[in-house]
Structures are given as structure tokens and as C-alpha cells.
Design an enzyme around this catalytic site. Structure first.
Site, PDB file in Angstrom:
ATOM      1  N   TYR A 149      40.050  31.491  31.060  1.00  0.00           N
ATOM      2  CA  TYR A 149      38.938  30.658  31.527  1.00  0.00           C
ATOM      3  C   TYR A 149      38.480  29.715  30.426  1.00  0.00           C
ATOM      4  CZ  TYR A 149      35.274  33.187  28.929  1.00  0.00           C
ATOM      5  OH  TYR A 149      34.481  33.725  27.948  1.00  0.00           O
ATOM      6  N   ARG A 156      42.631  24.135  24.423  1.00  0.00           N
ATOM      7  CA  ARG A 156      42.556  25.591  24.245  1.00  0.00           C
ATOM      8  C   ARG A 156      43.029  26.316  25.497  1.00  0.00           C
ATOM      9  NH1 ARG A 156      36.944  28.148  22.399  1.00  0.00           N
ATOM     10  NH2 ARG A 156      36.385  27.545  24.528  1.00  0.00           N
ATOM     11  N   ARG A 186      49.189  45.351  44.588  1.00  0.00           N
ATOM     12  CA  ARG A 186      48.855  45.690  43.201  1.00  0.00           C
ATOM     13  C   ARG A 186      50.105  46.219  42.498  1.00  0.00           C
ATOM     14  NH1 ARG A 186      47.160  50.086  40.056  1.00  0.00           N
ATOM     15  NH2 ARG A 186      45.659  49.505  38.431  1.00  0.00           N
ATOM     16  N   LYS A 216      41.485  33.099  25.399  1.00  0.00           N
ATOM     17  CA  LYS A 216      40.222  33.164  26.148  1.00  0.00           C
ATOM     18  C   LYS A 216      40.476  33.757  27.532  1.00  0.00           C
ATOM     19  CE  LYS A 216      36.029  30.399  26.843  1.00  0.00           C
ATOM     20  NZ  LYS A 216      35.147  31.139  25.901  1.00  0.00           N
ATOM     21  N   GLU A 260      32.525  38.100  15.316  1.00  0.00           N
ATOM     22  CA  GLU A 260      31.809  37.014  15.995  1.00  0.00           C
ATOM     23  C   GLU A 260      30.731  37.631  16.864  1.00  0.00           C
ATOM     24  OE1 GLU A 260      34.623  34.807  18.370  1.00  0.00           O
ATOM     25  OE2 GLU A 260      35.702  36.613  18.915  1.00  0.00           O
ATOM     26  N   LEU A 272      37.672  34.019  18.633  1.00  0.00           N
ATOM     27  CA  LEU A 272      37.973  32.864  19.461  1.00  0.00           C
ATOM     28  C   LEU A 272      37.906  31.601  18.607  1.00  0.00           C
ATOM     29  CD1 LEU A 272      38.529  31.915  22.390  1.00  0.00           C
ATOM     30  CD2 LEU A 272      36.074  31.474  22.571  1.00  0.00           C
TER      31      LEU A 272
END
Length: 282
Positions: free
Chosen positions: A33, A52, A101, A149, A181, A206
Site C-alpha cells: 500500500y 516506492r 485459500r 510497505k 522507527e 521504512l
């Protein structure tokens, strides 16, 4: 009023947006995302976010079929259709639905799922920017590829819940005795000689788009950055502490683990960085 959202090539009311229960983003957090800020109806650091996103996709072998121009067009249409002047746009790309699944990746022909939606919120005049936030430290229990991310955000959610339970606004994550972070932000301390210290880029954090912009602005304005590890004790004893992210830009931290930072008010360097970043945003 219902928002218009984007789902796999269509712009639909949010109530009509439907994703399969077999989507791998839902079942396995097999998705990446990005969040891009919007100020005065304009995208902030858009090219950096797309770059990114592309990197995250490459690291996971996740197909990204749309170009930067295609993605910009989608973002701009969502801004227009939802009348968004300030806030952010959330983008999520999953490996799609293979019909059941299954831990194994689906075939390369399986269509991905792409979702975008707007979120109206204050980013320029947010109260936290003027009064600061309180943080507490807690163990960093996330996976080892934090540079990607992904939507695997349970650990950051637990960190935020820990912070709230302990009377704070957010959490700084600690691994091997050093701050990595924040739960959803990069972290910085300011030393007595006005040097800004932040952790170097690696798989452990990140690679913040706002962080990159602050380094560039710092160089232009004679502000010194030093990339090195730092401890919670250093943070508690720092002249200033602040965070950065796509939708906070720069927020001051006024206490760490209950210990006041400086005079308990946003510091001068923090305020300067926020001001010049907002000037850049326009």
C-alpha cells in the site's frame, strides 16, 4: 455523503465496492500500500510514493501493470469526484483472488486487486503539529522486511494500542536496544549541537518519502543530519524529538516514556523543518 472509490478500473460508490473473500490481501496480507497526502487539492511527493510502490512490488514479485501517469490520473479523478482539498489517498494492491485459500502464490495470470479511496483530514493545521505528541517505547515485533510497505500492520496497531493504554499518543519501537522507527513514522532526535540524528536506511525501517524530502531540505537550509543508531535513553535526553510521515509531515514529540523533552514544547528545529516542508508543498 458516500465517497467514490476506485476498484479494478471502475469508480464506484463505496457501498458498492466489493472484494472477494478469497482475495489474498484479506487472507494473507499479501498486498502492498501507499498513502499520498493531498494539500489544496494537489498531491504531495507523488512520484516518490509511486517509486516506492514499484519497489515494494518488485521485492514481492507482485505485478504492477499501471504506469505512474495512469496512477496519477486515478488519484486526480478521485480528488475531483470527492471534492478533496486536504487529506490523503490510500492505495492498496493485492495479489488477487485465485478462487480459494492456498498458501502458494497463484499463477502469473491471476488478476491483481487495486483499490484506492480518499480520506479527508487536517494535515496542515493538525493540533499535534503545534502542541506535540507523547510517545512511549515498546518492543519491535514486526517482520524483518520493514522496507517493503505491506499491509501486515497488526504489530503497529498493537504498538498504538500499547501507547494509548499507557497514556501516550504513539509508540517508538525498540530492537536490540535501539529505536527503529515509530509505529507508522520515521523518528528523529536533535542533539545539543543541533544535529538531527535518525536511523540509517536498511531492511529494518521504512524508507520514508517525507524523510527523503527532509534530508534534501536540510541540505538546502544548512541543517545537519546524521544517520546512526540511537537509544531510547538518547531520545529521552535529546534537545528535541520529532517524527515524519506522509500525512503528519513533521510532528514534534514533547515527551518520551513520560520524560519531558526540552521545555515540553515543540523545538525550534522541528518547527523550522515543518515550516520549510509546508512551503515546499505550497
Amino acid at each position: 455523503m458516500s465517497r467514490t472509490v476506485y476498484l479494478n478500473g471502475e469508480y464506484v460508490p463505496e457501498e458498492e465496492a466489493k472484494i472477494s473473500v478469497f482475495d489474498r490481501g484479506f487472507l494473507f496480507a499479501d498486498a502492498v500500500y501507499e498513502v499520498t497526502a493531498v494539500v489544496n487539492g494537489k498531491l504531495v511527493d507523488f512520484a516518490g510514493h509511486v517509486a516506492r510502490l514499484a519497489r515494494s512490488c518488485r521485492e514481492l514479485g507482485l505485478p504492477l501493470t499501471l504506469s505512474q501517469d495512469d496512477l496519477r490520473e486515478i488519484h486526480q479523478r478521485l480528488i475531483a469526484e470527492n471534492g478533496l482539498t486536504e487529506g490523503g489517498i490510500y492505495l492498496q494492491l493485492t495479489r488477487g483472488n485465485s478462487g480459494d485459500r492456498d498458501f502458494h502464490f497463484p499463477s502469473a495470470q491471476t488478476p491483481t486487486t487495486l483499490v484506492l479511496f480518499t480520506q479527508a483530514r487536517a494535515v496542515v493545521d493538525h493540533p499535534a503539529a503545534s502542541k506535540g505528541i507523547r510517545v512511549v517505547t515498546c518492543p519491535d515485533i514486526r517482520w524483518q522486511r520493514r522496507d517493503i510497505k505491506t499491509v501486515q500492520l497488526l504489530a503497529p496497531c498493537l504498538a498504538k494500542a500499547w501507547a494509548e493504554a499507557n497514556g501516550a499518543d504513539d509508540a517508538f519501537l525498540v530492537e536490540d536496544g535501539f529505536i527503529t522507527e515509530g509505529s507508522s513514522c520515521n523518528c528523529y532526535i536533535v542533539t545539543a549541537d543541533k544535529t538531527i540524528v535518525t536511523r540509517p536506511l536498511s531492511n529494518n525501517i521504512l524508507h520514508g518519502i517525507t524523510r527523503k524530502a527532509l534530508f534534501r531540505l536540510g541540505e538546502e537550509h544548512g541543517i545537519t543530519f546524521e544517520e546512526r543508531l540511537f537509544t531510547p535513553q538518547e531520545a529521552r535526553q535529546a534537545s528535541e524529538v520529532f517524527i515524519s510521515s506522509a500525512t503528519t509531515f513533521v510532528w514534534p514529540v514533547v515527551s518520551v516514556d513520560g520524560q519531558q523533552i526540552g521545555d515540553g514544547k515543540p523545538g525550534e528545529i522541528t518547527k523550522l523543518l515543518r515550516r520549510i516542508y509546508l512551503e515546499m508543498v505550497g
